[in-house]
Scaffold this motif. Structure first.
Motif, PDB file in Angstrom:
ATOM      1  N   GLU A  67       7.542  -9.308  16.996  1.00 53.85           N
ATOM      2  CA  GLU A  67       6.393  -9.366  16.093  1.00 53.85           C
ATOM      3  C   GLU A  67       6.727  -8.495  14.900  1.00 53.85           C
ATOM      4  O   GLU A  67       7.212  -7.382  15.083  1.00 53.85           O
ATOM      5  CB  GLU A  67       5.170  -8.740  16.769  1.00 53.85           C
ATOM      6  N   ALA A  68       6.435  -8.964  13.699  1.00 58.17           N
ATOM      7  CA  ALA A  68       6.829  -8.201  12.511  1.00 58.17           C
ATOM      8  C   ALA A  68       5.618  -7.895  11.635  1.00 58.17           C
ATOM      9  O   ALA A  68       4.761  -8.758  11.406  1.00 58.17           O
ATOM     10  CB  ALA A  68       7.864  -8.995  11.725  1.00 58.17           C
ATOM     11  N   TYR A  69       5.543  -6.641  11.158  1.00 61.08           N
ATOM     12  CA  TYR A  69       4.445  -6.205  10.286  1.00 61.08           C
ATOM     13  C   TYR A  69       5.015  -5.614   9.005  1.00 61.08           C
ATOM     14  O   TYR A  69       6.048  -4.940   9.032  1.00 61.08           O
ATOM     15  CB  TYR A  69       3.597  -5.141  10.993  1.00 61.08           C
ATOM     16  N   TYR A  70       4.302  -5.863   7.927  1.00 60.31           N
ATOM     17  CA  TYR A  70       4.752  -5.344   6.639  1.00 60.31           C
ATOM     18  C   TYR A  70       3.764  -4.305   6.123  1.00 60.31           C
ATOM     19  O   TYR A  70       2.572  -4.590   6.001  1.00 60.31           O
ATOM     20  CB  TYR A  70       4.863  -6.487   5.614  1.00 60.31           C
ATOM     21  N   VAL A  71       4.254  -3.113   5.846  1.00 62.94           N
ATOM     22  CA  VAL A  71       3.399  -2.085   5.246  1.00 62.94           C
ATOM     23  C   VAL A  71       3.767  -1.984   3.770  1.00 62.94           C
ATOM     24  O   VAL A  71       4.905  -1.668   3.422  1.00 62.94           O
ATOM     25  CB  VAL A  71       3.590  -0.717   5.930  1.00 62.94           C
ATOM     26  N   ARG A  72       2.789  -2.294   2.920  1.00 64.21           N
ATOM     27  CA  ARG A  72       2.981  -2.152   1.481  1.00 64.21           C
ATOM     28  C   ARG A  72       2.237  -0.883   1.059  1.00 64.21           C
ATOM     29  O   ARG A  72       1.013  -0.828   1.105  1.00 64.21           O
ATOM     30  CB  ARG A  72       2.389  -3.369   0.768  1.00 64.21           C
ATOM     31  N   ALA A  73       2.981   0.130   0.654  1.00 60.49           N
ATOM     32  CA  ALA A  73       2.337   1.426   0.405  1.00 60.49           C
ATOM     33  C   ALA A  73       1.646   1.502  -0.952  1.00 60.49           C
ATOM     34  O   ALA A  73       0.659   2.202  -1.106  1.00 60.49           O
ATOM     35  CB  ALA A  73       3.366   2.547   0.532  1.00 60.49           C
ATOM     36  N   SER A  74       2.167   0.785  -1.936  1.00 56.71           N
ATOM     37  CA  SER A  74       1.561   0.925  -3.272  1.00 56.71           C
ATOM     38  C   SER A  74       0.632  -0.244  -3.568  1.00 56.71           C
ATOM     39  O   SER A  74       0.505  -1.173  -2.773  1.00 56.71           O
ATOM     40  CB  SER A  74       2.655   1.045  -4.349  1.00 56.71           C
TER      41      SER A  74
ATOM     42  N   LYS B 282       3.491 -11.130  10.784  1.00 54.12           N
ATOM     43  CA  LYS B 282       2.112 -11.335  11.211  1.00 54.12           C
ATOM     44  C   LYS B 282       1.078 -10.849  10.211  1.00 54.12           C
ATOM     45  O   LYS B 282      -0.021 -11.367  10.146  1.00 54.12           O
ATOM     46  CB  LYS B 282       1.877 -10.611  12.541  1.00 54.12           C
ATOM     47  N   LYS B 283       1.429  -9.781   9.466  1.00 49.28           N
ATOM     48  CA  LYS B 283       0.369  -9.144   8.701  1.00 49.28           C
ATOM     49  C   LYS B 283       0.954  -8.249   7.617  1.00 49.28           C
ATOM     50  O   LYS B 283       2.014  -7.648   7.821  1.00 49.28           O
ATOM     51  CB  LYS B 283      -0.451  -8.278   9.674  1.00 49.28           C
ATOM     52  N   VAL B 284       0.235  -8.171   6.487  1.00 47.73           N
ATOM     53  CA  VAL B 284       0.578  -7.184   5.461  1.00 47.73           C
ATOM     54  C   VAL B 284      -0.499  -6.103   5.493  1.00 47.73           C
ATOM     55  O   VAL B 284      -1.691  -6.410   5.403  1.00 47.73           O
ATOM     56  CB  VAL B 284       0.619  -7.810   4.052  1.00 47.73           C
ATOM     57  N   ILE B 285      -0.077  -4.870   5.672  1.00 50.75           N
ATOM     58  CA  ILE B 285      -1.020  -3.747   5.661  1.00 50.75           C
ATOM     59  C   ILE B 285      -0.808  -3.021   4.344  1.00 50.75           C
ATOM     60  O   ILE B 285       0.267  -2.492   4.082  1.00 50.75           O
ATOM     61  CB  ILE B 285      -0.757  -2.807   6.848  1.00 50.75           C
TER      62      ILE B 285
ATOM     63  N   GLN C  11       7.570  -0.266   3.172  1.00 50.74           N
ATOM     64  CA  GLN C  11       8.104  -0.328   1.818  1.00 50.74           C
ATOM     65  C   GLN C  11       7.003  -0.022   0.817  1.00 50.74           C
ATOM     66  O   GLN C  11       5.823  -0.223   1.099  1.00 50.74           O
ATOM     67  CB  GLN C  11       8.648  -1.736   1.554  1.00 50.74           C
ATOM     68  N   PRO C  12       7.391   0.423  -0.368  1.00 53.10           N
ATOM     69  CA  PRO C  12       6.359   0.680  -1.363  1.00 53.10           C
ATOM     70  C   PRO C  12       5.730  -0.592  -1.933  1.00 53.10           C
ATOM     71  O   PRO C  12       4.525  -0.611  -2.195  1.00 53.10           O
ATOM     72  CB  PRO C  12       7.094   1.445  -2.467  1.00 53.10           C
TER      73      PRO C  12
END
Ligand SMILES: [Zn+2]
Lengths: 310, 288
Positions: free
Chosen positions: A64-71, A102-105, A39-40
């Motif tokens: 296992e869940a990971y969150y990608v924050r693009a902005s 687990k993590k925010v990238i 997601q942004p």
């Protein structure tokens, strides 16, 4: 005479009227180990139009869940760009932890300036992460959504729409193999979008949520205090109702901050009930689900008929 | 009044063009993002037009270099070029013109750059019919088709306008308006059969029966050996990883790959679905 009303009752009545009663098919979660949410923004994991409950359910079912924050979220909040970025990231980490992630990238592209970015570069970053974390499932915004004005939502969704399967192709970014990474393709997509923004997003699947998943979703949402649960919103509601001689009994004994949190929690509870009612259960969220062989429309029926367990 | 007369002249020219087209089979120009999409989504219809005498040209925008199994990008591109030509021959296409853009990298390529190259070919071949990837199709994960379709749709419009590509006038490439436009896509969009609206100016759904050219479509799809092998091996890898099997793919060889391609084409059925904008698309209902 002062009349007491239930804020929730108002929201709920409006919701039922606004969304009709069409039933959407209830789905089970696919088998798998890893889910990535791409997601942004810091807060896109949990909104009125989805995800928090589904993420909690994936975690409950062993993913296992990971969150990608693009902005970098610099525009969200009133603390100036740099501080907004830091506060929003911290709140995102806290909120996704509540959901069990687990993590925010954080990719830190400039917030609300993702329209003219080199999309292949963003896609390459997503592909690298897919090869590293090897998700079975990816969640994100619907890239085919209509009337999406936010360039970050549009472009992160577009990059994701190719990254999820292209990561499985050896000739796409072969440099990643130098790290010992292997091609990996995600198999399922859950897409969300606002349901009141035109025909570009018509959900085909509802996911049932239990009580605890809705509670985590409520908490994750109101954790984003930099943008939600502002005491001023509770103050505004209270004073608007006071002008009509109305009060909300649930607000009694709560300060404005606590009342604002309560309102945000009702909001998440309400929308989960609306979607649940549409699907014939208590709580649900709706998605456009892309299945593993949807890209082969001529083979789908054949595969359904002829694929067997080993 | 003046407006009305001018409009009548324009409509008359279009109708004259249509009558002219009825006499000689029109040139057909197919814009394709990649090797497989035009075959699977429109191959039967294209073959039908070729059988009826139309000279058909295919412009292939990307080089398909990424879609293979165990081959380098360079080798993939080379094979895909030859295989696309073989597929096109099976459909009765006269020529495939490769633009050579790298596959899956169109997002950052200049939109007008692609459009202007397409304008050149539209003015050169002066087609009566164009096929373009439908950029409004939802849930097609190959976005090259979206970028190509968007550029092709604009090229269709701009090729008819004299103020685009002024240098073309010096080499006698005049503006050209293509009377018929087919938007094609494989059936992945759940709402593809819904009319867009009742409005006259919106391309509407059109189905073409391709039972008569199904064999040619199968032959064309089978010629795309590199992408077919990639599809078969990826499918098998996915099934293996999830403890499933498809007996057809127990052994992957030339014959099972070919068979899968045939099943694929047959599974798409004997009807091809388009959004179609014909001559009347340009004439408002009240003037017809
Ligand atoms: Zn957002």
């Amino acid at each position: 005479m002062r009349t007491a009303i239930t804020y929730r009752a108002i929201l709920f009545a409006w919701g039922v009227a606004a969304f009709g009663a069409d039933t959407i098919l209830l789905g089970k979660l696919p088998k798998g180990k890893v889910v990535m949410v791409m997601q942004p923004h810091h807060d896109d994991h949990t909104t009125d139009y989805g995800m928090g409950g589904l993420i909690a359910r994936f975690v409950d079912e062993g993913y296992e869940a990971y969150y990608v924050r693009a902005s970098n979220d610099e525009k969200d909040g009133s603390h100036g760009y740099a501080r907004n970025d830091m506060i929003n990231l911290r709140e995102s980490e806290e909120a996704t932890r509540i959901l069990g992630m687990k993590k925010v990238i954080s990719l830190n592209w400039r917030n609300d300036y993702m329209g003219p970015i080199p999309l292949d570069e963003l896609r390459a970053q997503l592909i690298l992460l897919i090869r590293k974390y090897r998700p079975d499932v990816i969640l994100g915004h619907n890239p085919w959504e209509h009337y999406q004005k936010n360039p970050d939502h549009r472009n992160v969704a577009r990059a994701m729409a190719e990254a999820w399967w292209m990561a499985g192709y050896e000739n796409v970014h072969p440099e990643h193999m130098k790290l010992g990474l292997k091609p990996h393709q995600a198999s399922y997509l859950y897409l969300k979008a606002r349901l009141d923004w035109g025909l570009g997003h018509t959900p085909n699947l509802a996911i049932e949520l239990n009580e605890s998943q809705v509670r985590r979703k409520q908490q994750a949402y109101q954790t984003h205090r930099n943008v939600y649960a502002n005491p001023a919103s509770a103050r505004a509601v209270k004073s608007a109702l006071a002008r009509e001689n109305l009060t909300v009994p649930e607000f009694e004994g709560l300060d404005d901050q606590a009342a604002a949190v309560r309102m945000e929690e009702w909001h998440m509870d309400w929308i989960s009930r609306v979607r649940g009612k549409e699907a014939g259960v208590k709580y649900a969220e709706d998605y456009y689900f892309v299945d593993e062989f949807d890209h082969l429309p001529g083979l789908k029926a054949y595969l359904k008929e002829n694929v067997r367990p080993k | 009044m003046i407006k009305r007369v001018r409009f009548a002249v324009a409509a008359g020219a279009l109708l004259a063009c249509a009558i002219d087209l009825a006499a000689a089979p029109p040139v057909v120009l197919v814009i394709a993002a990649d090797a497989s999409n035009f075959v699977l989504a429109a191959g039967g219809t294209i073959a039908k037009m070729a059988e009826a005498g139309s000279p058909v040209y295919v412009i292939r925008v990307t080089n398909d270099e990424k879609d293979s199994w165990g081959l380098t990008a360079e080798e993939t591109a080379l094979r895909s070029r030859a295989e696309t030509e073989a597929a096109a021959r099976a459909l009765g296409v006269k020529e495939v013109i490769p633009l050579g853009y790298r596959a899956a990298e169109l997002a950052d390529v200049s939109f007008s750059g692609i459009r202007d190259r397409l304008i050149f070919y539209i003015r050169h071949y002066k087609p009566g019919v164009m096929f373009i990837p439908n950029p409004y199709t939802e849930y097609d994960r190959v976005l090259d088709r979206y970028y190509t379709g968007a550029a092709a749709e604009d090229a269709f419009r701009a090729a008819a306008l004299e103020n685009f590509q002024l240098a073309h006038a010096d080499v006698e490439l005049g503006p050209h308006l293509t009377p018929e436009l087919y938007y094609y896509a494989q059936p992945v969009d759940p709402r593809r059969k819904e009319p867009e609206s009742t409005a006259t100016f919106v391309p509407q759904p059109r189905s073409v029966d391709i039972a008569g050219t199904l064999q040619k479509k199968i032959a064309a799809a089978s010629a795309l050996k590199t992408v077919n092998e990639s599809t078969a091996r990826r499918l098998k890898a996915r099934l293996d990883a999830t403890e499933r099997r498809l007996s057809l793919l127990d052994a992957i060889d030339e014959s099972s790959i070919r068979r899968l391609a045939e099943v694929h084409v047959r599974g798409l059925g004997t009807t091809e679905e388009f959004r179609y904008a014909g001559i009347e698309f340009r004439i408002p209902r009240k003037y017809r």
